[in-house]
Design a protein around this motif. Structure first.
Motif, PDB file in Angstrom:
ATOM      1  N   LEU A  91     -18.376  -8.233  31.120  1.00  0.00           N
ATOM      2  CA  LEU A  91     -17.526  -7.119  31.543  1.00  0.00           C
ATOM      3  C   LEU A  91     -18.329  -5.814  31.561  1.00  0.00           C
ATOM      4  O   LEU A  91     -18.229  -5.022  32.509  1.00  0.00           O
ATOM      5  CB  LEU A  91     -16.323  -7.003  30.603  1.00  0.00           C
ATOM      6  N   ILE A  92     -19.151  -5.620  30.534  1.00  0.00           N
ATOM      7  CA  ILE A  92     -20.013  -4.429  30.476  1.00  0.00           C
ATOM      8  C   ILE A  92     -20.961  -4.434  31.680  1.00  0.00           C
ATOM      9  O   ILE A  92     -21.130  -3.432  32.370  1.00  0.00           O
ATOM     10  CB  ILE A  92     -20.816  -4.400  29.152  1.00  0.00           C
ATOM     11  N   SER A  93     -21.563  -5.614  31.930  1.00  0.00           N
ATOM     12  CA  SER A  93     -22.509  -5.727  33.031  1.00  0.00           C
ATOM     13  C   SER A  93     -21.836  -5.433  34.377  1.00  0.00           C
ATOM     14  O   SER A  93     -22.377  -4.683  35.198  1.00  0.00           O
ATOM     15  CB  SER A  93     -23.112  -7.137  33.035  1.00  0.00           C
ATOM     16  N   ALA A  94     -20.652  -6.016  34.587  1.00  0.00           N
ATOM     17  CA  ALA A  94     -19.925  -5.795  35.847  1.00  0.00           C
ATOM     18  C   ALA A  94     -19.582  -4.318  36.007  1.00  0.00           C
ATOM     19  O   ALA A  94     -19.719  -3.755  37.103  1.00  0.00           O
ATOM     20  CB  ALA A  94     -18.658  -6.646  35.875  1.00  0.00           C
ATOM     21  N   ALA A  95     -19.170  -3.690  34.912  1.00  0.00           N
ATOM     22  CA  ALA A  95     -18.788  -2.277  34.983  1.00  0.00           C
ATOM     23  C   ALA A  95     -20.005  -1.400  35.272  1.00  0.00           C
ATOM     24  O   ALA A  95     -19.964  -0.539  36.159  1.00  0.00           O
ATOM     25  CB  ALA A  95     -18.125  -1.854  33.670  1.00  0.00           C
ATOM     26  N   VAL A  96     -21.086  -1.619  34.525  1.00  0.00           N
ATOM     27  CA  VAL A  96     -22.282  -0.773  34.679  1.00  0.00           C
ATOM     28  C   VAL A  96     -22.905  -0.955  36.068  1.00  0.00           C
ATOM     29  O   VAL A  96     -23.131   0.018  36.791  1.00  0.00           O
ATOM     30  CB  VAL A  96     -23.319  -1.090  33.568  1.00  0.00           C
ATOM     31  N   VAL A  97     -23.160  -2.225  36.433  1.00  0.00           N
ATOM     32  CA  VAL A  97     -23.826  -2.471  37.720  1.00  0.00           C
ATOM     33  C   VAL A  97     -22.871  -2.187  38.887  1.00  0.00           C
ATOM     34  O   VAL A  97     -23.274  -1.580  39.885  1.00  0.00           O
ATOM     35  CB  VAL A  97     -24.367  -3.925  37.789  1.00  0.00           C
ATOM     36  N   GLY A  98     -21.611  -2.583  38.744  1.00  0.00           N
ATOM     37  CA  GLY A  98     -20.622  -2.336  39.800  1.00  0.00           C
ATOM     38  C   GLY A  98     -20.446  -0.852  40.064  1.00  0.00           C
ATOM     39  O   GLY A  98     -20.587  -0.394  41.203  1.00  0.00           O
ATOM     40  N   LEU A  99     -20.178  -0.112  39.017  1.00  0.00           N
ATOM     41  CA  LEU A  99     -19.979   1.336  39.187  1.00  0.00           C
ATOM     42  C   LEU A  99     -21.287   2.034  39.582  1.00  0.00           C
ATOM     43  O   LEU A  99     -21.276   2.984  40.362  1.00  0.00           O
ATOM     44  CB  LEU A  99     -19.417   1.959  37.900  1.00  0.00           C
ATOM     45  N   GLY A 100     -22.406   1.533  39.004  1.00  0.00           N
ATOM     46  CA  GLY A 100     -23.714   2.128  39.316  1.00  0.00           C
ATOM     47  C   GLY A 100     -24.054   2.001  40.795  1.00  0.00           C
ATOM     48  O   GLY A 100     -24.412   2.978  41.444  1.00  0.00           O
ATOM     49  N   THR A 101     -23.908   0.788  41.339  1.00  0.00           N
ATOM     50  CA  THR A 101     -24.240   0.584  42.759  1.00  0.00           C
ATOM     51  C   THR A 101     -23.221   1.271  43.668  1.00  0.00           C
ATOM     52  O   THR A 101     -23.577   1.798  44.723  1.00  0.00           O
ATOM     53  CB  THR A 101     -24.311  -0.920  43.101  1.00  0.00           C
ATOM     54  N   PHE A 102     -21.965   1.274  43.242  1.00  0.00           N
ATOM     55  CA  PHE A 102     -20.907   1.940  44.010  1.00  0.00           C
ATOM     56  C   PHE A 102     -21.211   3.442  44.121  1.00  0.00           C
ATOM     57  O   PHE A 102     -21.171   4.031  45.198  1.00  0.00           O
ATOM     58  CB  PHE A 102     -19.573   1.710  43.293  1.00  0.00           C
ATOM     59  N   THR A 103     -21.570   4.035  42.982  1.00  0.00           N
ATOM     60  CA  THR A 103     -21.886   5.468  42.954  1.00  0.00           C
ATOM     61  C   THR A 103     -23.154   5.755  43.749  1.00  0.00           C
ATOM     62  O   THR A 103     -23.233   6.746  44.483  1.00  0.00           O
ATOM     63  CB  THR A 103     -22.082   5.930  41.490  1.00  0.00           C
ATOM     64  N   TYR A 104     -24.151   4.845  43.589  1.00  0.00           N
ATOM     65  CA  TYR A 104     -25.415   5.053  44.296  1.00  0.00           C
ATOM     66  C   TYR A 104     -25.220   5.019  45.812  1.00  0.00           C
ATOM     67  O   TYR A 104     -25.932   5.711  46.553  1.00  0.00           O
ATOM     68  CB  TYR A 104     -26.440   4.001  43.858  1.00  0.00           C
ATOM     69  N   SER A 105     -24.230   4.230  46.270  1.00  0.00           N
ATOM     70  CA  SER A 105     -23.993   4.161  47.721  1.00  0.00           C
ATOM     71  C   SER A 105     -23.560   5.523  48.272  1.00  0.00           C
ATOM     72  O   SER A 105     -23.899   5.871  49.406  1.00  0.00           O
ATOM     73  CB  SER A 105     -22.949   3.090  48.048  1.00  0.00           C
ATOM     74  N   PHE A 106     -22.837   6.302  47.469  1.00  0.00           N
ATOM     75  CA  PHE A 106     -22.483   7.672  47.893  1.00  0.00           C
ATOM     76  C   PHE A 106     -23.732   8.549  47.981  1.00  0.00           C
ATOM     77  O   PHE A 106     -23.883   9.346  48.905  1.00  0.00           O
ATOM     78  CB  PHE A 106     -21.491   8.312  46.913  1.00  0.00           C
ATOM     79  N   LEU A 107     -24.623   8.361  46.994  1.00  0.00           N
ATOM     80  CA  LEU A 107     -25.869   9.139  47.007  1.00  0.00           C
ATOM     81  C   LEU A 107     -26.729   8.766  48.221  1.00  0.00           C
ATOM     82  O   LEU A 107     -27.361   9.624  48.831  1.00  0.00           O
ATOM     83  CB  LEU A 107     -26.653   8.909  45.706  1.00  0.00           C
ATOM     84  N   GLU A 108     -26.724   7.462  48.546  1.00  0.00           N
ATOM     85  CA  GLU A 108     -27.473   7.015  49.733  1.00  0.00           C
ATOM     86  C   GLU A 108     -26.921   7.679  50.995  1.00  0.00           C
ATOM     87  O   GLU A 108     -27.675   8.170  51.838  1.00  0.00           O
ATOM     88  CB  GLU A 108     -27.346   5.496  49.892  1.00  0.00           C
ATOM     89  N   GLU A 109     -25.597   7.663  51.115  1.00  0.00           N
ATOM     90  CA  GLU A 109     -24.956   8.168  52.342  1.00  0.00           C
ATOM     91  C   GLU A 109     -25.022   9.691  52.465  1.00  0.00           C
ATOM     92  O   GLU A 109     -25.320  10.226  53.528  1.00  0.00           O
ATOM     93  CB  GLU A 109     -23.483   7.730  52.356  1.00  0.00           C
ATOM     94  N   TRP A 110     -24.701  10.361  51.375  1.00  0.00           N
ATOM     95  CA  TRP A 110     -24.520  11.813  51.454  1.00  0.00           C
ATOM     96  C   TRP A 110     -25.741  12.623  51.013  1.00  0.00           C
ATOM     97  O   TRP A 110     -25.962  13.719  51.489  1.00  0.00           O
ATOM     98  CB  TRP A 110     -23.297  12.240  50.618  1.00  0.00           C
ATOM     99  N   ALA A 111     -26.494  12.050  50.048  1.00  0.00           N
ATOM    100  CA  ALA A 111     -27.636  12.820  49.543  1.00  0.00           C
ATOM    101  C   ALA A 111     -28.968  12.241  50.021  1.00  0.00           C
ATOM    102  O   ALA A 111     -30.025  12.674  49.576  1.00  0.00           O
ATOM    103  CB  ALA A 111     -27.603  12.866  48.023  1.00  0.00           C
ATOM    104  N   HIS A 112     -28.872  11.216  50.903  1.00  0.00           N
ATOM    105  CA  HIS A 112     -30.058  10.587  51.514  1.00  0.00           C
ATOM    106  C   HIS A 112     -31.044  10.054  50.482  1.00  0.00           C
ATOM    107  O   HIS A 112     -32.256  10.192  50.641  1.00  0.00           O
ATOM    108  CB  HIS A 112     -30.751  11.574  52.467  1.00  0.00           C
ATOM    109  N   PHE A 113     -30.496   9.449  49.435  1.00  0.00           N
ATOM    110  CA  PHE A 113     -31.354   8.755  48.463  1.00  0.00           C
ATOM    111  C   PHE A 113     -31.939   7.514  49.151  1.00  0.00           C
ATOM    112  O   PHE A 113     -31.368   7.025  50.120  1.00  0.00           O
ATOM    113  CB  PHE A 113     -30.538   8.346  47.232  1.00  0.00           C
ATOM    114  N   PRO A 114     -33.083   6.985  48.629  1.00  0.00           N
ATOM    115  CA  PRO A 114     -33.665   5.786  49.250  1.00  0.00           C
ATOM    116  C   PRO A 114     -32.683   4.602  49.222  1.00  0.00           C
ATOM    117  O   PRO A 114     -31.893   4.486  48.279  1.00  0.00           O
ATOM    118  CB  PRO A 114     -34.890   5.481  48.376  1.00  0.00           C
ATOM    119  N   ARG A 115     -32.752   3.752  50.257  1.00  0.00           N
ATOM    120  CA  ARG A 115     -31.874   2.580  50.346  1.00  0.00           C
ATOM    121  C   ARG A 115     -32.186   1.590  49.221  1.00  0.00           C
ATOM    122  O   ARG A 115     -33.351   1.300  48.952  1.00  0.00           O
ATOM    123  CB  ARG A 115     -32.051   1.879  51.686  1.00  0.00           C
ATOM    124  N   LEU A 116     -31.132   1.100  48.579  1.00  0.00           N
ATOM    125  CA  LEU A 116     -31.304   0.110  47.510  1.00  0.00           C
ATOM    126  C   LEU A 116     -31.231  -1.285  48.127  1.00  0.00           C
ATOM    127  O   LEU A 116     -30.288  -1.595  48.850  1.00  0.00           O
ATOM    128  CB  LEU A 116     -30.189   0.286  46.471  1.00  0.00           C
TER     129      LEU A 116
END
Lengths: 141, 71
Positions: A91-116
């Motif tokens: 559950l910890i892993s799903a929350a950390v990685v799930g929320l982490g990648t979900f949040t990072y996708s916003f950074l990719e789209e809006w802040a032009h972070f490198p593609r994961l």
């Protein structure tokens, strides 16, 4: 996915050793299949038709599913506290990685972070599960 | 939930590992139950009662019920 057999009753110890053996076999098969798939797709003098590339690219899923089955068998052999620790760690892993990648996708789209690369998500799940299970296990000591 | 596992085990000169073997759980589980960090499921609580040959309510007690009775 590791396990310690230190304070387990004999039946659970046998299940634990069988888990480690089966997981090692799955890992060897996985490496072989990935190596074979890469060789077929990238290093052959001829190019495969697209439909065959898709099939070859999906072959590592077979040993990966064998790993999941091995893990589920091991999980069912655990006592109830062991299963709780594993569940909380996942559950910890799903929350950390799930929320982490979900949040990072916003950074990719809006802040032009490198593609994961998506290939890193599963290893990240396993890594955070490992760290999580260490800390969850400590809570019950 | 409180329990008398540690006392009952000591009366029989059993180690945590001995009790864990009898219950077919890990020693960590026995330790977690004894220290109150983990409450066992009902099937495991009944198994504990069988191992000690005692009624379940003589091994486990409900904190809330004890407090209510005291009031």
């Amino acid at each position: 996915m590791t396990c310690d057999t230190g304070d387990l009753p004999p039946k659970a110890k046998r299940a634990s050793l069988a888990y480690m053996r089966d997981m090692a076999i799955c890992a060897v098969v996985y490496v072989g299949v990935v190596f074979g798939a890469v060789t077929l797709i990238r290093h052959m003098p001829f190019s495969l038709p697209q439909w065959l590339v898709v099939i070859v690219a999906l072959t590592p899923l077979i040993p990966a599913l064998m790993m999941v089955r091995t893990y589920m068998t091991y999980l069912r052999s655990m006592d109830e506290l062991g299963r709780r620790i594993q569940t909380e760690a996942w559950l910890i892993s799903a929350a950390v990685v799930g929320l982490g990648t979900f949040t990072y996708s916003f950074l990719e789209e809006w802040a032009h972070f490198p593609r994961l690369d998506l290939v890193w998500i599963f290893p990240a799940l396993i890594f955070v599960w490992g760290v999580g299970s260490f800390f969850v296990r400590r809570r019950y000591k | 939930m409180k329990n008398r596992l540690k006392v009952l085990r000591a009366e029989r000169n059993w180690s945590q590992a001995d009790l864990a073997d009898r219950l077919e759980v890990s020693r960590q589980s026995v330790n977690a139950i004894e220290t109150g960090k983990y409450d066992p499921s009902l099937p495991l609580a009944f198994k504990i009662a069988r191992v000690f040959a005692m009624p379940i309510e003589q091994i486990f007690s409900d904190d809330d019920a004890v407090q209510s009775a005291a009031q």
